[in-house]
Write a protein that holds these residues in place. Structure first.
Motif, PDB file in Angstrom:
ATOM      1  N   ILE A 236      38.399  34.224  36.752  1.00 52.66           N
ATOM      2  CA  ILE A 236      38.862  32.838  36.785  1.00 52.66           C
ATOM      3  C   ILE A 236      38.383  32.204  38.087  1.00 52.66           C
ATOM      4  N   CYS A 237      38.307  30.889  38.088  1.00 51.90           N
ATOM      5  CA  CYS A 237      37.956  30.160  39.303  1.00 51.90           C
ATOM      6  C   CYS A 237      39.038  29.122  39.550  1.00 51.90           C
ATOM      7  N   LEU A 238      39.658  29.208  40.701  1.00 50.89           N
ATOM      8  CA  LEU A 238      40.709  28.277  41.086  1.00 50.89           C
ATOM      9  C   LEU A 238      40.061  27.019  41.652  1.00 50.89           C
ATOM     10  N   THR A 239      40.153  25.927  40.917  1.00 52.06           N
ATOM     11  CA  THR A 239      39.515  24.665  41.312  1.00 52.06           C
ATOM     12  C   THR A 239      40.582  23.585  41.439  1.00 52.06           C
ATOM     13  N   GLU A 240      41.301  23.652  42.518  1.00 51.29           N
ATOM     14  CA  GLU A 240      42.377  22.694  42.755  1.00 51.29           C
ATOM     15  C   GLU A 240      41.796  21.332  43.147  1.00 51.29           C
ATOM     16  N   HIS A 241      42.621  20.309  43.018  1.00 54.89           N
ATOM     17  CA  HIS A 241      42.215  18.962  43.414  1.00 54.89           C
ATOM     18  C   HIS A 241      42.210  18.837  44.939  1.00 54.89           C
ATOM     19  N   GLN A 242      41.033  18.589  45.512  1.00 51.08           N
ATOM     20  CA  GLN A 242      40.871  18.285  46.930  1.00 51.08           C
ATOM     21  C   GLN A 242      41.360  19.417  47.861  1.00 51.08           C
ATOM     22  N   VAL A 243      41.517  20.641  47.364  1.00 54.66           N
ATOM     23  CA  VAL A 243      42.006  21.754  48.174  1.00 54.66           C
ATOM     24  C   VAL A 243      41.218  23.015  47.820  1.00 54.66           C
ATOM     25  N   VAL A 244      40.820  23.757  48.834  1.00 56.95           N
ATOM     26  CA  VAL A 244      40.164  25.049  48.623  1.00 56.95           C
ATOM     27  C   VAL A 244      41.165  26.151  48.977  1.00 56.95           C
ATOM     28  N   TRP A 245      41.327  27.096  48.083  1.00 58.35           N
ATOM     29  CA  TRP A 245      42.212  28.234  48.354  1.00 58.35           C
ATOM     30  C   TRP A 245      41.705  29.022  49.550  1.00 58.35           C
ATOM     31  N   ASP A 246      42.612  29.628  50.288  1.00 57.69           N
ATOM     32  CA  ASP A 246      42.270  30.497  51.393  1.00 57.69           C
ATOM     33  C   ASP A 246      41.560  31.744  50.857  1.00 57.69           C
ATOM     34  N   ARG A 247      40.425  32.086  51.454  1.00 57.49           N
ATOM     35  CA  ARG A 247      39.613  33.213  50.987  1.00 57.49           C
ATOM     36  C   ARG A 247      40.406  34.522  50.994  1.00 57.49           C
ATOM     37  N   ASP A 248      41.132  34.799  52.068  1.00 57.95           N
ATOM     38  CA  ASP A 248      41.884  36.052  52.167  1.00 57.95           C
ATOM     39  C   ASP A 248      42.965  36.137  51.088  1.00 57.95           C
ATOM     40  N   GLU A 249      43.622  35.029  50.817  1.00 56.94           N
ATOM     41  CA  GLU A 249      44.661  35.022  49.790  1.00 56.94           C
ATOM     42  C   GLU A 249      44.071  35.291  48.404  1.00 56.94           C
ATOM     43  N   VAL A 250      42.933  34.675  48.115  1.00 58.81           N
ATOM     44  CA  VAL A 250      42.284  34.891  46.822  1.00 58.81           C
ATOM     45  C   VAL A 250      41.776  36.330  46.710  1.00 58.81           C
ATOM     46  N   ASP A 251      41.202  36.855  47.777  1.00 58.05           N
ATOM     47  CA  ASP A 251      40.734  38.250  47.768  1.00 58.05           C
ATOM     48  C   ASP A 251      41.893  39.214  47.511  1.00 58.05           C
ATOM     49  N   ARG A 252      43.042  38.953  48.127  1.00 61.23           N
ATOM     50  CA  ARG A 252      44.221  39.798  47.912  1.00 61.23           C
ATOM     51  C   ARG A 252      44.684  39.718  46.461  1.00 61.23           C
ATOM     52  N   MET A 253      44.760  38.502  45.913  1.00 56.68           N
ATOM     53  CA  MET A 253      45.182  38.338  44.523  1.00 56.68           C
ATOM     54  C   MET A 253      44.229  39.057  43.577  1.00 56.68           C
ATOM     55  N   ALA A 254      42.936  38.929  43.822  1.00 55.51           N
ATOM     56  CA  ALA A 254      41.936  39.570  42.961  1.00 55.51           C
ATOM     57  C   ALA A 254      42.058  41.084  43.013  1.00 55.51           C
ATOM     58  N   GLN A 255      42.239  41.625  44.201  1.00 51.32           N
ATOM     59  CA  GLN A 255      42.369  43.074  44.344  1.00 51.32           C
ATOM     60  C   GLN A 255      43.635  43.565  43.650  1.00 51.32           C
ATOM     61  N   ASP A 256      44.750  42.877  43.861  1.00 49.56           N
ATOM     62  CA  ASP A 256      46.011  43.269  43.230  1.00 49.56           C
ATOM     63  C   ASP A 256      45.929  43.164  41.705  1.00 49.56           C
ATOM     64  N   ALA A 257      45.208  42.151  41.208  1.00 46.54           N
ATOM     65  CA  ALA A 257      45.143  41.894  39.770  1.00 46.54           C
ATOM     66  C   ALA A 257      44.062  42.704  39.068  1.00 46.54           C
ATOM     67  N   GLY A 258      43.076  43.177  39.822  1.00 46.22           N
ATOM     68  CA  GLY A 258      41.945  43.833  39.182  1.00 46.22           C
ATOM     69  C   GLY A 258      41.143  42.853  38.344  1.00 46.22           C
ATOM     70  N   LEU A 259      41.055  41.624  38.825  1.00 48.37           N
ATOM     71  CA  LEU A 259      40.382  40.538  38.120  1.00 48.37           C
ATOM     72  C   LEU A 259      39.513  39.785  39.112  1.00 48.37           C
ATOM     73  N   ARG A 260      38.359  39.343  38.680  1.00 48.85           N
ATOM     74  CA  ARG A 260      37.523  38.527  39.560  1.00 48.85           C
ATOM     75  C   ARG A 260      38.140  37.135  39.671  1.00 48.85           C
ATOM     76  N   ILE A 261      38.366  36.714  40.900  1.00 48.25           N
ATOM     77  CA  ILE A 261      38.922  35.383  41.142  1.00 48.25           C
ATOM     78  C   ILE A 261      38.020  34.680  42.143  1.00 48.25           C
ATOM     79  N   PHE A 262      37.518  33.535  41.726  1.00 47.34           N
ATOM     80  CA  PHE A 262      36.614  32.748  42.548  1.00 47.34           C
ATOM     81  C   PHE A 262      37.325  31.490  43.028  1.00 47.34           C
ATOM     82  N   ARG A 263      36.723  30.854  44.023  1.00 46.55           N
ATOM     83  CA  ARG A 263      37.282  29.624  44.578  1.00 46.55           C
ATOM     84  C   ARG A 263      36.308  28.480  44.361  1.00 46.55           C
ATOM     85  N   GLY A 264      36.847  27.368  43.937  1.00 42.58           N
ATOM     86  CA  GLY A 264      36.066  26.139  43.811  1.00 42.58           C
ATOM     87  C   GLY A 264      36.934  24.991  44.281  1.00 42.58           C
TER      88      GLY A 264
END
Length: 106
Positions: free
Chosen positions: A35-63
């Motif tokens: 999945i790619c998190l594409t929020e309005h006018q906000v970019v997710w924190d890289r470390d937070e997304v990396d942690r979520m992806a590792q915990d979930a075992g799912l590729r999570i991208f930021r947009g």
């Protein structure tokens, strides 16, 4: 590979009510590879997304989804938070200068 490139979550996008953990469960249920998190006018924190992806075992991208004078644009590979309304040309110049790319959203 199946990746949803346009997802908003609460609390970062006012138009969404889905919690990121619920989103991950739904992505798994749908058998998405990522999945790619594409929020309005906000970019997710890289470390937070990396942690979520590792915990979930799912590729999570930021947009990001930017509002321009010609509509909403999905942007990838661009790390800056821009809050003001830009013309599509101004946004393109900034994204291109950082090596990112953009596509129209709907």
């Amino acid at each position: 590979m199946r990746i949803d490139l346009h997802i908003h979550t609460a609390p970062l996008s006012a138009c969404s009510y889905i919690d990121p953990e619920e989103l991950i469960k739904e992505a798994r249920r749908l058998k998405l590879d990522g999945i790619c998190l594409t929020e309005h006018q906000v970019v997710w924190d890289r470390d937070e997304v990396d942690r979520m992806a590792q915990d979930a075992g799912l590729r999570i991208f930021r947009g990001n989804e930017f509002t321009t004078n010609q509509g909403d644009i999905l942007v990838f590979g661009f790390e800056k938070d821009i809050k003001e309304l830009l013309t599509i040309q101004e946004l393109h110049q900034k994204v291109k200068a950082d090596g990112g790319f953009m596509i129209a959203a709907h």
